[in-house]
Design a protein around this motif. Structure first.
Motif, short mmCIF file in Angstrom:
data_model
loop_
_atom_site.label_atom_id
_atom_site.label_comp_id
_atom_site.label_asym_id
_atom_site.label_seq_id
_atom_site.Cartn_x
_atom_site.Cartn_y
_atom_site.Cartn_z
N LEU A 194 0.82 -1.21 0.00
CA LEU A 194 0.00 0.00 0.00
C LEU A 194 0.86 1.27 0.00
CD1 LEU A 194 -2.96 -0.92 2.36
CD2 LEU A 194 -3.00 -0.66 -0.12
N MET A 195 2.09 1.17 0.51
CA MET A 195 2.96 2.35 0.50
C MET A 195 3.31 2.76 -0.93
SD MET A 195 5.56 1.61 3.70
CE MET A 195 6.64 2.97 3.25
N TYR A 196 3.51 1.78 -1.81
CA TYR A 196 3.81 2.11 -3.21
C TYR A 196 2.61 2.78 -3.86
CZ TYR A 196 5.41 1.82 -8.01
OH TYR A 196 5.80 2.16 -9.29
N LEU A 197 1.40 2.34 -3.49
CA LEU A 197 0.19 2.95 -4.01
C LEU A 197 0.11 4.43 -3.62
CD1 LEU A 197 -2.55 2.50 -5.47
CD2 LEU A 197 -3.53 1.95 -3.24
N SER A 198 0.41 4.73 -2.36
CA SER A 198 0.39 6.12 -1.90
C SER A 198 1.48 6.95 -2.58
CB SER A 198 0.57 6.18 -0.38
OG SER A 198 -0.53 5.62 0.28
N ALA A 199 2.67 6.35 -2.73
CA ALA A 199 3.78 7.05 -3.39
C ALA A 199 3.44 7.35 -4.85
CB ALA A 199 5.05 6.23 -3.30
N ALA A 200 2.83 6.37 -5.52
CA ALA A 200 2.44 6.56 -6.92
C ALA A 200 1.37 7.62 -7.05
CB ALA A 200 1.93 5.24 -7.50
N LEU A 255 -7.79 10.73 -2.30
CA LEU A 255 -8.16 10.35 -0.94
C LEU A 255 -8.28 8.85 -0.79
CD1 LEU A 255 -10.83 13.09 -0.04
CD2 LEU A 255 -8.52 12.87 0.87
N SER A 256 -8.89 8.20 -1.80
CA SER A 256 -9.11 6.75 -1.72
C SER A 256 -7.81 5.97 -1.82
CB SER A 256 -10.07 6.30 -2.82
OG SER A 256 -9.49 6.48 -4.10
N TYR A 257 -6.78 6.54 -2.49
CA TYR A 257 -5.51 5.84 -2.63
C TYR A 257 -4.51 6.19 -1.53
CZ TYR A 257 -7.00 4.42 -7.33
OH TYR A 257 -7.67 3.87 -8.37
N LYS A 265 -8.30 3.62 7.87
CA LYS A 265 -9.27 2.60 7.45
C LYS A 265 -10.54 3.27 6.95
CE LYS A 265 -10.87 -1.69 7.25
NZ LYS A 265 -10.32 -2.67 6.30
N LEU A 266 -10.88 3.05 5.68
CA LEU A 266 -12.11 3.60 5.11
C LEU A 266 -13.18 2.52 5.09
CD1 LEU A 266 -10.66 5.46 1.99
CD2 LEU A 266 -11.51 6.54 4.07
N VAL A 275 -13.99 6.11 -5.31
CA VAL A 275 -13.33 5.63 -6.53
C VAL A 275 -14.29 5.65 -7.71
CG1 VAL A 275 -12.10 3.71 -7.60
CG2 VAL A 275 -11.70 4.25 -5.22
N ILE A 276 -15.56 5.30 -7.46
CA ILE A 276 -16.55 5.30 -8.54
C ILE A 276 -16.79 6.72 -9.05
CG2 ILE A 276 -18.98 4.88 -9.10
CD1 ILE A 276 -18.80 2.41 -7.22
#
Length: 317
Positions: A194-200, A255-257, A265-266, A275-276
């Motif tokens: 998940l850290m890579y997702l936030s960094a991206a 926000l979702s990423y 925690k969402l 996301v939609i």
């Protein structure tokens, strides 16, 4: 609960939406898809058919329409099928492919919106330099480079998904194949996923958004120097409508990423909604904001339908 790893060859998509909201959601998504399909196809056809529109600004608009068409077509039909059937079984490979394509079109749209904002910035702040700096060749180079960069930048996600182990379930409580949801279902504890997702998201979301805001602020300052009240009104109206679409795209997705990667925690409903909204609303709005308000595109659309009407009248007579 057992931590025995199970071999996952498929995922079950289950869209978490209240039963009393399902019919309305299906109707709204179907309407959004039809409007996105019609609007973006019309923009692509009009730009492709008219050689006078083969200019940098229209190449950006046409590319944005292609991205939006791909985004809507990859997401909404699958979401509708999941909602109509209550769940849907998707092979592992197909799920990863959809996840990758969704990431790619999101990233392409983000970076393209940035270059469109920079294009307007140069046109307004440095009008004499614009013809030499922004050419068709420059635009095509940017588009190809963005695709290459996007594919390389997102390749770690594919490796990460192959590393994930599933101990308890292969059910994704989501309307389409989503990376963050896969990580949440998996039993891996490594934060790198998940850290890579936030960094991206920071690299291809937050930074482009800040540059877009900078570009439009400079455009607004330049507009204040325009003596004509009508000229000022037109520039500010364009900036505000563009920023509306930019906000609808960037804010929910970022926000979702970023929040899950930061350990926040969402709820499933909140994550799904953000996301939609970030994925399906902008493709419907972009033709209205970037294309149909444009004088040249609007006149060519009118000419296209006038020709068809005249041809139909001739056949009937």
């Amino acid at each position: 609960m057992s931590n025995t790893t199970i071999t996952v060859t498929e995922f079950v998509l289950h869209c978490v939406i209240n039963a009393d909201q399902k019919s309305a959601t299906i109707s709204i998504l179907a309407l959004i898809y039809l409007l996105s399909l019609f609007g973006n196809l019309l923009v692509i056809v009009v730009i492709a058919m008219n050689s006078q529109l083969h200019a940098p600004m229209y190449l950006y608009i046409g590319t944005l329409a292609v991205i939006d068409l791909a985004n809507s077509s990859v997401l909404i039909p699958k979401m509708l099928s999941v909602l109509l059937l209550d769940s849907s079984v998707v092979p592992f490979g197909a799920c990863v492919l959809q996840m990758f394509v969704v990431f790619h079109v999101e990233e392409m749209e983000s970076l393209l919106l940035l270059f469109m904002a920079l294009d307007r910035y140069i046109a307004v702040v440095y009008p004499l330099r614009y013809p030499s700096v922004i050419t068709n060749k420059t635009v095509w180079t940017v588009i190809i480079a963005l695709n290459i960069f996007g594919i390389i930048f997102k390749s770690p996600y594919i490796f990460f998904t192959t590393e994930l182990s599933f101990c308890h379930s292969n059910i994704l409580l989501y309307c389409f194949c989503d990376y963050a949801t896969m990580v949440e279902v998996a039993c891996n504890e490594d934060p790198k996923y998940l850290m890579y997702l936030s960094a991206a998201c920071l690299t291809t979301g937050v930074i482009p958004l800040l540059l877009i805001l900078f570009s439009y602020s400079r455009i607004a300052l330049a507009a204040l120097k325009i003596s004509s009240v009508e000229g000022k009104r037109k520039v500010f109206s364009t900036c505000l409508t563009h920023l509306l679409v930019v906000g609808l795209f960037y804010i929910p997705l970022m926000l979702s990423y970023i929040l899950p990667g930061a350990g926040v925690k969402l709820s499933t409903e909140s994550y799904n909604t953000m996301v939609i909204v970030g994925n399906v609303v902008p493709p419907m709005m972009n033709p209205l904001i970037y294309s149909f308000r444009n004088k040249e595109i609007k006149s060519n659309i009118q000419r296209l339908f006038t020709k068809k009407h005249d041809a139909l009248s001739e056949k009937q007579s």
